[in-house]
Write an enzyme that holds these catalytic residues in place. Sequence first.
Site, mmCIF file in Angstrom:
data_model
loop_
_atom_site.group_PDB
_atom_site.id
_atom_site.type_symbol
_atom_site.label_atom_id
_atom_site.label_comp_id
_atom_site.label_asym_id
_atom_site.label_seq_id
_atom_site.Cartn_x
_atom_site.Cartn_y
_atom_site.Cartn_z
ATOM 1 N N HIS A 111 19.841 28.274 5.357
ATOM 2 C CA HIS A 111 19.443 26.902 5.020
ATOM 3 C C HIS A 111 20.623 25.927 5.052
ATOM 4 C CE1 HIS A 111 19.828 28.361 0.562
ATOM 5 N NE2 HIS A 111 21.006 28.202 1.111
ATOM 6 N N ASN A 112 20.319 24.739 5.554
ATOM 7 C CA ASN A 112 21.261 23.611 5.595
ATOM 8 C C ASN A 112 22.470 23.825 6.500
ATOM 9 O OD1 ASN A 112 19.982 23.381 2.559
ATOM 10 N ND2 ASN A 112 20.337 21.372 3.510
#
Length: 342
Positions: A242-243
Amino acid sequence: MEFTVQQIADLLQGTVEGDNQIKVSTLAKIEEAQAGALAFLSNPKYEPFLYSTQGSAVIVSDKLEVKKPVSAALIRVSDPYSSFSTLLHYYHTALLASKTGVEEPCHMGAESQIGENHYRGAFSYIGNNCRIGQNVRIFPQVYIGDNVRIGDNTTIFAGAKLYTNTEVGSNCTIHAGAVLGSDGFGFAPQPDGTYKAIPQIGNVVLEDEVSIGANATIDCATMGATRIRKGTKIDNLVQIAHNVEVGQNTVIASQTGISGSTKIGDNCVIAGQVGIVGHISIANKTTVGAQSGVSKSVKETGTIIQGSPAFDYKQNLRAMTVFRKLPELQREVELLKAKSED
């Protein structure tokens, strides 16, 4: 599909030696080519096959000096490897273009739209409020969640999964079994030793001309977007958390894992089985050797690193040389120790 040698030479901006009207209908390795096949010669190691090939035509360098009679027509170009790659691209595109229409059963949800000249394979599923461009190919058993955006000329192969709110640019390729937008690995430890899931409410964004390999997974962001920028190519079995942000024209080989919130620069090369920790930055044009573990940021453009933990490539080679000699050095130390005790 059948083409004359001259038609292919015109496409590749090359010149023909031999019969330019010979027809070819397939592509093959030079050592395996038969009548009707087109091959290429790039590596000098394979030059002997030029004089024995049964293929109808061979793409060769315009600087190649032919030493023996050749039965095949020659298409001379400045770079045979790149030219053959170009030909493969046209051939592959033509094959995909032959897939059109809608196979049944398949599903498209309320208020979703798809452009002209598309293909939807059997058992594909498109959710609500999706916007899908022209010339898109969606193969059987693809799942596309609600609110997904897909640009023109993108191909999604069988069994790929695009979760809700995923955005995919134009001219992208997503191979079989890839998953885009699954939950990031976010869990908060609790006083009783259990873990509480942290909702992941962001999405995944692929910019134009991105390729995602088979069974690769790209997690959605906790908030915001996990972003793969234009022209990046990701191999099979890669995990991107994620991210993460991956820059333009970066290549990432199989079995690499990138932890959350790490930023990878433009034009980087990340070899197979690399592990990268979270919350660090990798400078533009960084090369990371296979099976490396990257534990801190790389700040200088053009750095080459190797090892686990990864450090300068040349220093790593010297360290490995010493490492291989450790048993011998240990014996020498033990002999010196024994002599000193006498």
